[in-house]
Design a protein around this motif. Structure first.
Motif, mmCIF file in Angstrom:
data_model
loop_
_atom_site.group_PDB
_atom_site.id
_atom_site.type_symbol
_atom_site.label_atom_id
_atom_site.label_comp_id
_atom_site.label_asym_id
_atom_site.label_seq_id
_atom_site.Cartn_x
_atom_site.Cartn_y
_atom_site.Cartn_z
ATOM 1 N N TYR A 131 39.476 51.955 61.665
ATOM 2 C CA TYR A 131 38.095 52.254 62.014
ATOM 3 C C TYR A 131 37.553 51.282 63.064
ATOM 4 O O TYR A 131 37.759 50.065 62.954
ATOM 5 C CB TYR A 131 37.192 52.162 60.780
ATOM 6 N N CYS B 82 39.494 48.597 58.498
ATOM 7 C CA CYS B 82 38.622 48.243 59.618
ATOM 8 C C CYS B 82 39.442 47.525 60.684
ATOM 9 O O CYS B 82 40.415 46.821 60.372
ATOM 10 C CB CYS B 82 37.479 47.351 59.141
ATOM 11 N N CYS C 157 33.129 48.511 56.918
ATOM 12 C CA CYS C 157 33.368 47.591 58.033
ATOM 13 C C CYS C 157 32.094 46.802 58.332
ATOM 14 O O CYS C 157 31.017 47.384 58.479
ATOM 15 C CB CYS C 157 33.811 48.359 59.278
ATOM 16 N N ASP D 260 28.960 49.338 57.553
ATOM 17 C CA ASP D 260 28.870 50.795 57.636
ATOM 18 C C ASP D 260 29.480 51.461 56.405
ATOM 19 O O ASP D 260 29.945 50.784 55.475
ATOM 20 C CB ASP D 260 29.505 51.317 58.939
ATOM 21 N N ASN D 261 29.462 52.777 56.398
ATOM 22 C CA ASN D 261 29.932 53.521 55.229
ATOM 23 C C ASN D 261 31.448 53.478 55.053
ATOM 24 O O ASN D 261 31.965 53.916 54.025
ATOM 25 C CB ASN D 261 29.460 54.992 55.286
ATOM 26 N N ASN D 262 32.160 52.914 56.027
ATOM 27 C CA ASN D 262 33.599 52.682 55.867
ATOM 28 C C ASN D 262 33.885 51.299 55.295
ATOM 29 O O ASN D 262 35.047 50.940 55.092
ATOM 30 C CB ASN D 262 34.320 52.827 57.212
ATOM 31 N N SER E 128 33.106 53.577 63.964
ATOM 32 C CA SER E 128 33.599 54.859 63.462
ATOM 33 C C SER E 128 32.696 55.423 62.373
ATOM 34 O O SER E 128 32.626 56.630 62.167
ATOM 35 C CB SER E 128 35.027 54.706 62.915
ATOM 36 N N GLY E 129 32.025 54.539 61.671
ATOM 37 C CA GLY E 129 31.152 54.966 60.581
ATOM 38 C C GLY E 129 29.689 54.865 60.949
ATOM 39 O O GLY E 129 29.326 54.669 62.105
ATOM 40 N N THR E 130 28.848 54.975 59.920
ATOM 41 C CA THR E 130 27.399 54.893 60.104
ATOM 42 C C THR E 130 26.881 53.667 59.362
ATOM 43 O O THR E 130 27.153 53.492 58.162
ATOM 44 C CB THR E 130 26.707 56.153 59.553
ATOM 45 N N ASN F 30 26.729 51.892 65.874
ATOM 46 C CA ASN F 30 27.791 52.318 64.971
ATOM 47 C C ASN F 30 29.164 52.186 65.616
ATOM 48 O O ASN F 30 29.298 52.210 66.839
ATOM 49 C CB ASN F 30 27.575 53.780 64.559
#
Length: 215
Positions: A98, A23, A175, A171-173, A129-131, A127
Motif C-alpha cells: 500500500y 504498508c 498505514c 488510513d484504513n489499511n 492507497s487507503g483513506t 491519502n
C-alpha cells in the motif's frame, strides 16, 4: 518382451507469507516454504520475487524481500525433486504493497506574539492507497496539548519560544505517517512598556513633568 515404466508423482510447490498486504514504509515480506514431496524428495527451491530487493532466491528459506514502491506483486516458487520432477506455484498479485498517506498541515500564523496568541492547525494530509481515518496531533507546550480529530484545531501557548507541532495520520489499511516539523511555531515575548517621572506630584504653578522611557 516387456519393459517397465515408472511414473513419478509430482511434488507440489507452495508457500505462505507473513502478510500478503503491507504498508510501503517498513515492509518486509517473508516467504516460508510449505511444499510437499511427490515420489521423490525436493532438493531444489527457486523463488522469483520480481520487484523485490532480491529478484530471485535459492534454497528452502524462509526468505525475505522488501519492496520500494507500492503496487501488486507476484511471487513464484519452483521446486524440483530427486527425480527431476518440477512444480511451481501459479499465484498472481499475491502481495499488495500500500502507498503511504502523507501527513501535512498548515498554520494560520507560524510566528505570533505571546499576548493573545492562538495557533490554528488545518489538516492538509493526502491519502495513499487507503483513506485517512485517524488524526493524532501533538502540541508540546500548548493548551490543549493533543487532539484526536481532523480539525481545524487551535492551541494557546503560555510561554515564549520555539514550539513543535506534530501530526500523525493513519488510513484504513493501517498505514501511518507523521510530519517531522520541528520548531515550526515561534512565540515572541511581549515588550514591557514602562517609564519614570521626575516628580509625580507638582504644584500647578511652574509644573514640568518629565517622562523617561524604561521599557
Amino acid at each position: 518382451y516387456s519393459n517397465n515404466i515408472t511414473i513419478y508423482a509430482m511434488p507440489t510447490a507452495s508457500f505462505t507469507l507473513n502478510s500478503a498486504a503491507q504498508c510501503l514504509s517498513g515492509n518486509s515480506v517473508i516467504m516460508t516454504n510449505t511444499s510437499t514431496n511427490g515420489s521423490g524428495t525436493i532438493n531444489n527451491w527457486t523463488w522469483s520475487t520480481v520487484g523485490g530487493t532480491n529478484n530471485s532466491e535459492v534454497g528452502v528459506g524462509p526468505h525475505t524481500t522488501h519492496y520500494s514502491s507500492a503496487g501488486s506483486y507476484t511471487i513464484n516458487l519452483t521446486v524440483t525433486d530427486t527425480h527431476g520432477c518440477s512444480s511451481n506455484t501459479s499465484n498472481t498479485n499475491n502481495v499488495t504493497i500500500y502507498a503511504m498517506p502523507t501527513a501535512a498541515f498548515t498554520l494560520n500564523s507560524a510566528a505570533q506574539c505571546l499576548s493573545g496568541n492562538s495557533v490554528q492547525m488545518t489538516d492538509a494530509s493526502t491519502n495513499g492507497s487507503g483513506t485517512i481515518n485517524t488524526w493524532a496531533w501533538s502540541v508540546v507546550g500548548g493548551t490543549p496539548s493533543s487532539f484526536n480529530v481532523q480539525g481545524p484545531n487551535s492551541t494557546i501557548y503560555a510561554t515564549a519560544g520555539s514550539k513543535t507541532i506534530n501530526l500523525t495520520v493513519t488510513d484504513n489499511n493501517g498505514c501511518s505517517n507523521s510530519t517531522s516539523n520541528s520548531n515550526n511555531v515561534t512565540i515572541y515575548s511581549d515588550p514591557v512598556a514602562s517609564f519614570t517621572l521626575n516628580n509625580a506630584g507638582q504644584c500647578l504653578n511652574g509644573n514640568a513633568v518629565t517622562m523617561t522611557n524604561t521599557s
